[in-house]
Design a protein around this motif. Structure first.
Motif, PDB file in Angstrom:
ATOM      1  N   ALA A 153       1.081   6.039  -5.444  1.00 52.46           N
ATOM      2  CA  ALA A 153       1.294   6.447  -4.044  1.00 52.46           C
ATOM      3  C   ALA A 153       0.885   7.900  -3.932  1.00 52.46           C
ATOM      4  O   ALA A 153       1.215   8.705  -4.813  1.00 52.46           O
ATOM      5  CB  ALA A 153       2.759   6.265  -3.655  1.00 52.46           C
TER       6      ALA A 153
ATOM      7  N   SER B  40       2.919   0.822   2.583  1.00 55.99           N
ATOM      8  CA  SER B  40       3.904   1.910   2.790  1.00 55.99           C
ATOM      9  C   SER B  40       4.566   1.746   4.164  1.00 55.99           C
ATOM     10  O   SER B  40       5.747   2.050   4.321  1.00 55.99           O
ATOM     11  CB  SER B  40       3.229   3.271   2.671  1.00 55.99           C
ATOM     12  OG  SER B  40       2.195   3.400   3.617  1.00 55.99           O
TER      13      SER B  40
ATOM     14  N   GLN C   1      -1.700   4.263  -0.811  1.00 55.87           N
ATOM     15  CA  GLN C   1      -1.434   3.610  -2.097  1.00 55.87           C
ATOM     16  C   GLN C   1      -2.650   2.937  -2.728  1.00 55.87           C
ATOM     17  O   GLN C   1      -3.621   2.597  -2.053  1.00 55.87           O
ATOM     18  CB  GLN C   1      -0.339   2.548  -1.903  1.00 55.87           C
ATOM     19  CG  GLN C   1       1.050   3.123  -1.638  1.00 55.87           C
ATOM     20  CD  GLN C   1       2.068   2.040  -1.420  1.00 55.87           C
ATOM     21  OE1 GLN C   1       2.297   1.621  -0.281  1.00 55.87           O
ATOM     22  NE2 GLN C   1       2.653   1.531  -2.504  1.00 55.87           N
TER      23      GLN C   1
ATOM     24  N   TYR D  67       7.844  -1.901  -4.623  1.00 60.99           N
ATOM     25  CA  TYR D  67       7.735  -0.988  -3.499  1.00 60.99           C
ATOM     26  C   TYR D  67       9.055  -0.622  -2.821  1.00 60.99           C
ATOM     27  O   TYR D  67       9.191   0.508  -2.340  1.00 60.99           O
ATOM     28  CB  TYR D  67       6.665  -1.467  -2.502  1.00 60.99           C
ATOM     29  CG  TYR D  67       5.267  -1.487  -3.093  1.00 60.99           C
ATOM     30  CD1 TYR D  67       4.992  -0.915  -4.333  1.00 60.99           C
ATOM     31  CD2 TYR D  67       4.207  -2.083  -2.418  1.00 60.99           C
ATOM     32  CE1 TYR D  67       3.716  -0.954  -4.884  1.00 60.99           C
ATOM     33  CE2 TYR D  67       2.921  -2.115  -2.958  1.00 60.99           C
ATOM     34  CZ  TYR D  67       2.698  -1.549  -4.199  1.00 60.99           C
ATOM     35  OH  TYR D  67       1.436  -1.575  -4.757  1.00 60.99           O
TER      36      TYR D  67
END
Ligand code: 86X
Ligand code: MG
Length: 497
Positions: free
Chosen positions: A162, A236, A255, A114
């Motif tokens: 995403a 996120s 996501q 991420y």
């Protein structure tokens, strides 16, 4: 000894013997780690092939991320990792020297991937981002290990996407769940129940978890087959994966993450095996057909071998995976036994009778049906194998359905649980009610530390497996089976792996 010395009803001993005698697994001297031999690895390759083709239709791109992560990285999201810390494996040295900071071996890759997602996503035009990787994973589980089912290292794919909207992310979660159902049904002939995990059973880092659950018929235990999570904006926000939306506003990405592991092979073995060993669904059998010559004094051996080779060539042209076992140091009977243990879907015997009549004797592994077919009819075998696949899936689905019972009160619930069934009940959807059922069912369970699939179970308590996607609507006045409050959803309970 060659033969499997127990019946399938002696389930955990049966499982341990089958995985060795079918030459799927070899043991290794690190506890919880096993060698996947070619007969097993071929199955994983077929799973990869189908699942990779399916996710490609969703424009998911395969990548490779490092397997090491620093403690700092791992702890980016404290509470997501909190409950798992005990199972993280660490590298602390190289050669004679200490690493100046220990490195974790990936137990999953959110915190590895991420930070890169945050670099790659600036504008909504960078979305959707969809990546996947096929890797090994290490989790130093403390529970008793079971090959394929619960191991300290396993193979999986992990997909991570995403999106700019919640709707798109949620749709992605269910599309992947359908793919998982397809891999189980179309390849492994294993039926699954699609559902949603309860709040207390879901992946804590996410928003909601969908799952394909199966039920092992021999012991009625639930087995989580694969999971597809909607993560919402939890990660996120943590990793700053944000973008400028079309109104030039800063927005956090929505996501998903999803994983399918080698545990699926264990489920297939358990479902389809019988007292003689493994029974392979045709689509994942390394050999779909084994040709065995029956040598006889009246039959010229060279001519027999030539006939078998001719048959092998015909079947290869039909795109079948066929092997001609012409070893002269084993008897036909020994070969019948061995290839039955290894689960080869179809055996073709060619002896004097078959040679004379230009035919083969077909023996089907799944139902032991035996019949003759002419050599010019060998083209029927593709369809015969497909019919076997669907017959195996149908049989497995019936066995699974036999293990699902309804209960409207506690007494009925415990009766079914103690008959090794799973139980579908109305439920108020309150967590404390769920915890009480877990606790009370453990106390009243007749099955304490039972030996299941080689795994010592310390409790026989029931937990929620999932809230099936397909379920009847619950009306005002319908009560939770346990606490009597207004029910909200049907939920499936069971002992589990
Ligand atoms: O299940 C999937 C699909 C594929 C990608 N990941 C998710 C969530 C994984 C949960 N989970 C599962 N097990 C874990 C074990 C650990 F040691 C640590 Cl540090 C974290 C986790 C963890 O987050
Ligand atoms: Mg775990």
């Amino acid at each position: 000894t060659l033969a499997i010395t127990v019946k399938k009803s002696d389930f955990s001993e049966w499982y341990q013997q089958v995985i060795r005698k079918a030459e799927l697994i070899e043991y290794y001297d690190v506890s919880g780690c096993y060698i996947l031999r070619p007969w097993a690895y071929f199955i994983w390759e077929q799973i990869q092939r189908l699942l990779d083709d399916l996710i490609r239709t969703e424009d998911v791109e395969n990548t490779y991320f490092p397997m090491f992560l620093s403690a700092k990285h791992l702890n980016t999201e404290k509470d997501h990792v909190e409950g798992f810390k005990a199972e993280v494996a660490w590298v602390t040295k190289y050669g004679q020297s200490d690493l100046n900071e220990p490195l974790a071996i990936r137990p999953t890759s959110e915190t590895i991937m991420y930070p890169a997602f945050a670099k790659w996503v600036q504008s909504h035009r960078d979305l959707p981002l969809k990546v996947n990787q096929w890797t090994n994973i290490v989790r130093w589980e403390f529970k008793f290990p079971t090959p394929f089912i619960r191991t300290r290292e396993f193979l999986w794919q992990e997909g991570h996407t995403a999106h700019s909207t919640r709707e798109e992310a949620v749709k992605q979660v269910y599309t992947i769940l359908d793919f998982y159902e397809q891999v189980y049904g179309e390849l492994l002939a294993v039926p699954v129940i699609k559902g949603i995990k309860t709040e207390s059973e879901k992946f804590a880092g996410g928003d909601f978890t969908t799952t394909v659950e199966t039920i092992i018929p021999q012991n009625g235990r639930g087995l989580q087959g694969a999971t597809s999570h909607h993560l919402g904006q939890n990660f996120s926000k943590m990793f700053e994966i944000n973008f400028e939306d079309d109104k030039r506003q800063k927005a956090f990405a929505w996501q998903t993450s999803w994983g399918f592991t080698t545990r699926s092979i264990g489920a297939m073995i358990m479902f389809h095996g019988d007292d003689n060993g493994l029974v392979l669904p045709p689509r994942i059998a390394k050999y779909q057909i084994i040709i065995i010559p029956i040598i006889h004094k009246d039959l010229d051996e060279k001519q027999l071998n030539e006939r078998c080779e001719q048959i092998r060539q015909i079947l290869i042209k039909q795109k079948l995976r066929v092997h001609f076992d012409n070893r002269d140091n084993y008897s036909p009977g020994w070969k019948f036994n061995k290839w039955e243990q290894k689960g080869v879907p179809i055996r073709l015997e060619i002896g004097p009778g078959e040679f004379k009549n230009n035919e083969v004797r077909v023996v089907q592994r799944f139902d032991n049906k035996k019949y003759q077919i002419k050599i010019e009819e060998l083209n029927q075998l593709n369809q015969i194998l497909d019919n076997i696949h669907y017959a195996m899936l149908e049989k497995a689905r019936n066995e699974l359905n036999q293990r699902i019972k309804q209960a409207d009160d506690w007494k009925e619930f415990m009766t079914q649980l103690n008959q090794r069934n799973t139980i579908l009940t109305k439920w108020c959807q309150r967590e404390e009610c769920e915890q009480q059922v877990k606790k009370q069912s453990g106390i009243e369970s007749k099955e304490k530390d039972s030996e299941i699939g080689g795994q010592i179970q310390l409790t026989g308590s029931a937990k929620t497996l999932c809230m099936p996607l397909k379920q009847d609507e619950i009306k005002e006045g319908e009560k939770c089976f346990h606490c009597g409050q207004q029910a909200k959803r049907y939920v499936l309970w069971g002992r589990s792996y």
